[in-house]
Design a protein around this motif. Structure first.
Motif, mmCIF file in Angstrom:
data_model
loop_
_atom_site.group_PDB
_atom_site.id
_atom_site.type_symbol
_atom_site.label_atom_id
_atom_site.label_comp_id
_atom_site.label_asym_id
_atom_site.label_seq_id
_atom_site.Cartn_x
_atom_site.Cartn_y
_atom_site.Cartn_z
ATOM 1 N N PRO A 191 0.801 -1.327 -0.246
ATOM 2 C CA PRO A 191 0.097 0.050 -0.098
ATOM 3 C C PRO A 191 0.873 1.286 -0.104
ATOM 4 O O PRO A 191 2.014 1.415 0.398
ATOM 5 C CB PRO A 191 -0.757 -0.225 1.294
ATOM 6 N N GLY A 192 0.167 2.338 -0.453
ATOM 7 C CA GLY A 192 1.026 3.606 -0.243
ATOM 8 C C GLY A 192 1.143 4.169 -1.641
ATOM 9 O O GLY A 192 0.826 3.485 -2.853
ATOM 10 N N GLY A 193 1.544 5.452 -1.982
ATOM 11 C CA GLY A 193 1.740 5.991 -3.188
ATOM 12 C C GLY A 193 3.142 6.115 -3.572
ATOM 13 O O GLY A 193 4.057 4.961 -3.112
ATOM 14 N N PRO A 194 3.629 7.053 -4.210
ATOM 15 C CA PRO A 194 5.152 7.234 -4.457
ATOM 16 C C PRO A 194 5.949 7.136 -3.480
ATOM 17 O O PRO A 194 7.237 6.542 -3.530
ATOM 18 C CB PRO A 194 5.294 8.609 -5.229
ATOM 19 N N TRP A 195 5.735 7.456 -2.330
ATOM 20 C CA TRP A 195 6.553 7.372 -1.038
ATOM 21 C C TRP A 195 6.986 6.172 -0.756
ATOM 22 O O TRP A 195 8.038 5.732 0.024
ATOM 23 C CB TRP A 195 6.038 8.111 0.237
ATOM 24 N N SER A 196 6.082 5.141 -1.061
ATOM 25 C CA SER A 196 6.663 3.558 -0.579
ATOM 26 C C SER A 196 7.074 3.041 -1.778
ATOM 27 O O SER A 196 7.531 1.870 -1.875
ATOM 28 C CB SER A 196 5.244 3.163 -0.074
ATOM 29 N N ALA A 197 7.257 3.753 -2.982
ATOM 30 C CA ALA A 197 8.076 2.967 -3.969
ATOM 31 C C ALA A 197 9.525 2.239 -3.741
ATOM 32 O O ALA A 197 9.557 1.165 -4.258
ATOM 33 C CB ALA A 197 8.040 3.788 -5.469
ATOM 34 N N TRP A 201 9.906 -1.761 -4.146
ATOM 35 C CA TRP A 201 10.848 -2.409 -5.092
ATOM 36 C C TRP A 201 11.974 -3.449 -4.445
ATOM 37 O O TRP A 201 12.095 -4.344 -4.745
ATOM 38 C CB TRP A 201 11.772 -1.031 -5.575
ATOM 39 N N LEU A 202 12.266 -2.700 -3.070
ATOM 40 C CA LEU A 202 12.979 -3.913 -2.223
ATOM 41 C C LEU A 202 12.387 -5.127 -1.813
ATOM 42 O O LEU A 202 13.108 -6.158 -1.895
ATOM 43 C CB LEU A 202 13.706 -2.985 -1.095
ATOM 44 N N GLY A 203 11.110 -5.024 -1.512
ATOM 45 C CA GLY A 203 10.451 -6.260 -1.155
ATOM 46 C C GLY A 203 10.142 -6.909 -2.114
ATOM 47 O O GLY A 203 10.228 -8.309 -1.983
ATOM 48 N N ARG A 204 9.869 -6.497 -3.358
ATOM 49 C CA ARG A 204 9.934 -7.577 -4.635
ATOM 50 C C ARG A 204 11.118 -8.066 -4.940
ATOM 51 O O ARG A 204 11.241 -9.212 -5.297
ATOM 52 C CB ARG A 204 9.289 -6.526 -5.890
ATOM 53 N N LEU A 205 12.324 -7.389 -4.942
ATOM 54 C CA LEU A 205 13.545 -7.735 -5.425
ATOM 55 C C LEU A 205 13.940 -8.942 -4.330
ATOM 56 O O LEU A 205 14.492 -10.007 -4.827
ATOM 57 C CB LEU A 205 14.417 -6.553 -5.079
ATOM 58 N N THR A 206 13.800 -8.779 -3.135
ATOM 59 C CA THR A 206 14.321 -9.682 -2.141
ATOM 60 C C THR A 206 13.085 -10.845 -2.289
ATOM 61 O O THR A 206 13.638 -12.004 -2.481
ATOM 62 C CB THR A 206 13.900 -9.074 -0.595
ATOM 63 N N THR A 207 11.781 -10.728 -2.187
ATOM 64 C CA THR A 207 10.900 -11.815 -2.304
ATOM 65 C C THR A 207 11.224 -12.608 -3.404
ATOM 66 O O THR A 207 11.221 -14.027 -3.373
ATOM 67 C CB THR A 207 9.543 -11.214 -2.328
ATOM 68 N N VAL A 208 11.343 -12.169 -4.683
ATOM 69 C CA VAL A 208 11.362 -12.966 -6.154
ATOM 70 C C VAL A 208 12.898 -13.360 -5.874
ATOM 71 O O VAL A 208 13.175 -14.756 -6.423
ATOM 72 C CB VAL A 208 11.101 -11.837 -7.185
ATOM 73 N N GLY A 209 14.014 -12.721 -5.572
ATOM 74 C CA GLY A 209 15.153 -13.144 -5.828
ATOM 75 C C GLY A 209 15.464 -14.330 -4.740
ATOM 76 O O GLY A 209 16.384 -15.208 -5.293
ATOM 77 N N LEU A 210 14.985 -14.382 -3.503
ATOM 78 C CA LEU A 210 14.962 -15.374 -2.799
ATOM 79 C C LEU A 210 14.234 -16.805 -2.865
ATOM 80 O O LEU A 210 14.598 -17.683 -2.242
ATOM 81 C CB LEU A 210 15.287 -15.041 -1.134
#
Length: 270
Positions: A191-197, A201-210
């Motif tokens: 959730p959230g707007g541009p401030w949470s981008a 990004w980090l959450g997706r990178l870590t989740t998918v990468g691991l």
């Protein structure tokens, strides 16, 4: 070891990976989809994360009374989660029953969390010796009987944990179905707007990468050499930054409580 690993707030970056692994079991995905309000919007997401973090901190750092009360609340939630598959997924036929108190499903959830906590700690904090990883697994298993998992069912060593995870994939008990993909999409849309981008990004990178490569492919996630290099570079930067941040800012406040004689471990539940 449970206190050492779980005290680091950055380790929650591994929870997305753990959840997607859990959802790769069709019976877990069915229970989460039907009963958790997993994709009910930003406010529900914040409440769910706060509740999950609170449970983890209580089980790891709480008093014996707090551990018992937390386990009782989790068990009460699990007793309400049962039903049947609406459509076939992988080896599971439509109508297959699921129940969140099933020790086999609880063991799968537990194993994905323990594995993800360890991998995320090593990636973003620092290395652990084989003995330290074994100790973490053993301490995490202590909470199993409180949550309905019989003694002896949970892996007590890193090798045992790795073997269990491989067997779950090798024997075909996992299958990423439409419900898992839907829930994964909701999970990665923080959730959230541009401030949470940056956090998204980090959450997706870590989740998918691991994720294990086979499950990453089953979910339909692309992963290139460039992504691998980006994750490695990000991890190096965060490890360096962590050394500059005082414990007061990078550790959970609950970690400052004195330890119990027997840690309750790392297990948590959604």
């Amino acid at each position: 070891m449970a206190r050492r690993v779980n005290r680091e707030a950055i380790v929650v970056l591994g929870w997305g990976r753990a959840i997607l692994m859990q959802l790769a079991h069709p019976l877990v995905a069915a229970g989460v989809g039907a009963h958790s309000g997993f994709d009910a919007g930003a406010l529900a997401y914040v409440r769910r994360m706060r509740s999950t973090i609170s449970a983890m901190l209580s089980l790891t750092f709480g008093t014996d009374t707090q551990v018992r009360e937390t386990a009782e609340r989790i068990n009460a939630i699990h007793r309400r989660v049962h039903g049947e598959l609406a459509r076939p997924v992988g080896p599971y036929e439509a109508g297959t029953r699921y129940d969140a108190t099933d020790p086999a499903l609880l063991a799968w959830v537990h194993a994905t969390l323990v594995d993800s906590q360890l991998r995320t700690y090593v990636l973003f904090v620092g290395p652990l010796t084989p003995d330290e990883e074994d100790r973490y697994c053993a301490e995490a298993a202590d909470v199993g009987p409180r949550l309905g998992v019989p003694s002896g069912l949970l892996p007590l060593t890193r090798d045992g944990l790795d073997l269990y995870l491989r067997e779950m994939q090798r024997t075909g008990r996992l299958a990423v179905g439409d419900e898992a993909v839907r829930l994964a999409t909701a999970l990665l849309a923080l959730p959230g707007g541009p401030w949470s981008a940056p956090a998204r990004w980090l959450g997706r990178l870590t989740t998918v990468g691991l994720l294990p490569p086979a499950l990453r492919e089953a979910y339909g996630f692309g992963w290139r050499d460039e992504d691998h290099r980006r994750l490695a570079a990000t991890a190096r930067a965060l490890r360096t930054a962590r050394r500059l941040v005082p414990p007061l800012l990078r550790e959970w406040p609950a970690a400052r409580r004195p330890p119990r004689s027997r840690p309750a471990g790392a297990s948590l539940t959604r």
